[in-house]
Design a protein around this motif. Structure first.
Motif, PDB file in Angstrom:
ATOM      1  N   CYS A  81      -2.768  15.482 -44.451  1.00 49.84           N
ATOM      2  CA  CYS A  81      -1.506  15.660 -45.153  1.00 49.84           C
ATOM      3  C   CYS A  81      -0.914  14.289 -45.477  1.00 49.84           C
ATOM      4  O   CYS A  81      -0.794  13.452 -44.592  1.00 49.84           O
ATOM      5  CB  CYS A  81      -0.545  16.466 -44.275  1.00 49.84           C
ATOM      6  SG  CYS A  81       1.153  16.424 -44.842  1.00 49.84           S
ATOM      7  N   ALA A  83       2.028  13.479 -46.032  1.00 52.03           N
ATOM      8  CA  ALA A  83       3.359  13.299 -45.450  1.00 52.03           C
ATOM      9  C   ALA A  83       3.306  12.987 -43.947  1.00 52.03           C
ATOM     10  O   ALA A  83       3.880  12.008 -43.498  1.00 52.03           O
ATOM     11  CB  ALA A  83       4.209  14.527 -45.709  1.00 52.03           C
ATOM     12  N   CYS A  84       2.602  13.824 -43.178  1.00 49.46           N
ATOM     13  CA  CYS A  84       2.615  13.641 -41.726  1.00 49.46           C
ATOM     14  C   CYS A  84       1.295  13.064 -41.205  1.00 49.46           C
ATOM     15  O   CYS A  84       1.175  12.764 -40.025  1.00 49.46           O
ATOM     16  CB  CYS A  84       2.930  14.960 -41.017  1.00 49.46           C
ATOM     17  SG  CYS A  84       1.595  16.170 -41.132  1.00 49.46           S
ATOM     18  N   CYS A 103       1.340  19.519 -46.108  1.00 47.95           N
ATOM     19  CA  CYS A 103       0.845  20.626 -45.301  1.00 47.95           C
ATOM     20  C   CYS A 103       1.914  21.701 -45.068  1.00 47.95           C
ATOM     21  O   CYS A 103       3.082  21.513 -45.404  1.00 47.95           O
ATOM     22  CB  CYS A 103       0.325  20.110 -43.956  1.00 47.95           C
ATOM     23  SG  CYS A 103       1.599  19.626 -42.788  1.00 47.95           S
ATOM     24  N   CYS A 106       4.909  20.502 -42.885  1.00 47.96           N
ATOM     25  CA  CYS A 106       5.807  19.605 -43.616  1.00 47.96           C
ATOM     26  C   CYS A 106       6.645  20.382 -44.632  1.00 47.96           C
ATOM     27  O   CYS A 106       7.834  20.137 -44.777  1.00 47.96           O
ATOM     28  CB  CYS A 106       5.029  18.509 -44.324  1.00 47.96           C
ATOM     29  SG  CYS A 106       4.447  17.233 -43.197  1.00 47.96           S
TER      30      CYS A 106
HETATM   31 ZN    ZN Z   1       2.180  17.435 -43.052  1.00 52.54          ZN
END
Ligand code: ZN
Length: 190
Positions: A81, A83-84, A103, A106
């Motif tokens: 992902c 983002a994370c 994901c 997120c």
């Molecule tokens: Zn994520």
């Protein structure tokens, strides 16, 4: 050739072959399991198998070349992902990634944050508009007061004090009041 050999060779297979010859179906496979190497295969959704040198699967009920699918998958959905940085191994991750670029977790967190900030925004709007309502109320009271004062002048919407000889121009004052309310109302948020 002895009778014995003839008997032995003239088995079920030969009877069937003869039958086929009679029926005009020469060349048709007459025995089961003999020379029939390709097993019939049945596949269900998600199965992966090899045929014709390629890998296949059944996705959404349709037989598809898995190499093509894999390519599509890696191009569209990264393993991690963005983002994370977590591995996107949950079943719904690809769907969420395609929809939101991140994901499932997120997306859920962001959704919750948006809901909260949306509520705060709504709250701020309500407060803002209430303040304007209050200002309009005060403005009307103030204008009423001014208009009822004898020749004290009155405050225009621009905040200027206007005085007239011979008393207030009620018509002009009403117009200013109306304009003032319109202006304040326009400051309200939708
Ligand atoms: Zn994520």
């Amino acid at each position: 050739m002895s009778d014995n050999v003839l008997k032995k060779d003239f088995n079920k297979k030969d009877v069937e072959r003869l039958r086929n010859l009679v029926k005009g179906k020469a060349g048709e496979r007459t025995s089961q399991g003999i020379g029939y190497t390709k097993k019939e295969e049945f596949h269900k959704e998600g199965d992966i198998w090899e045929a014709d040198g390629r890998k296949w699967t059944i996705k959404d009920g349709v037989k598809q070349n898995i190499t093509k699918l894999d390519k599509f998958k890696t191009a569209a959905v990264p393993l991690f992902c963005p983002a994370c940085k977590g591995i996107m191994n949950k079943q719904l991750d690809p769907h969420y990634f395609k929809a939101f670029g991140e994901c499932l977790d997120c997306s859920k967190i962001k959704e919750t944050k948006l809901k909260i900030s949306g509520k705060l925004e709504d709250q701020a709007k309500i407060v803002h508009n209430k303040e304007i309502d209050k200002t309009i109320e005060e403005y009307i009271q103030f204008m009423d007061m001014k208009m009822n004062e004898s020749n004290e002048g009155f405050v225009t919407e621009a905040g200027e004090v206007e005085k007239w000889d011979g008393g207030i121009n009620k018509e002009r004052a009403q117009k200013a009041l109306k304009e003032g309310i319109e202006y304040l109302t326009s400051l309200k948020r939708d």
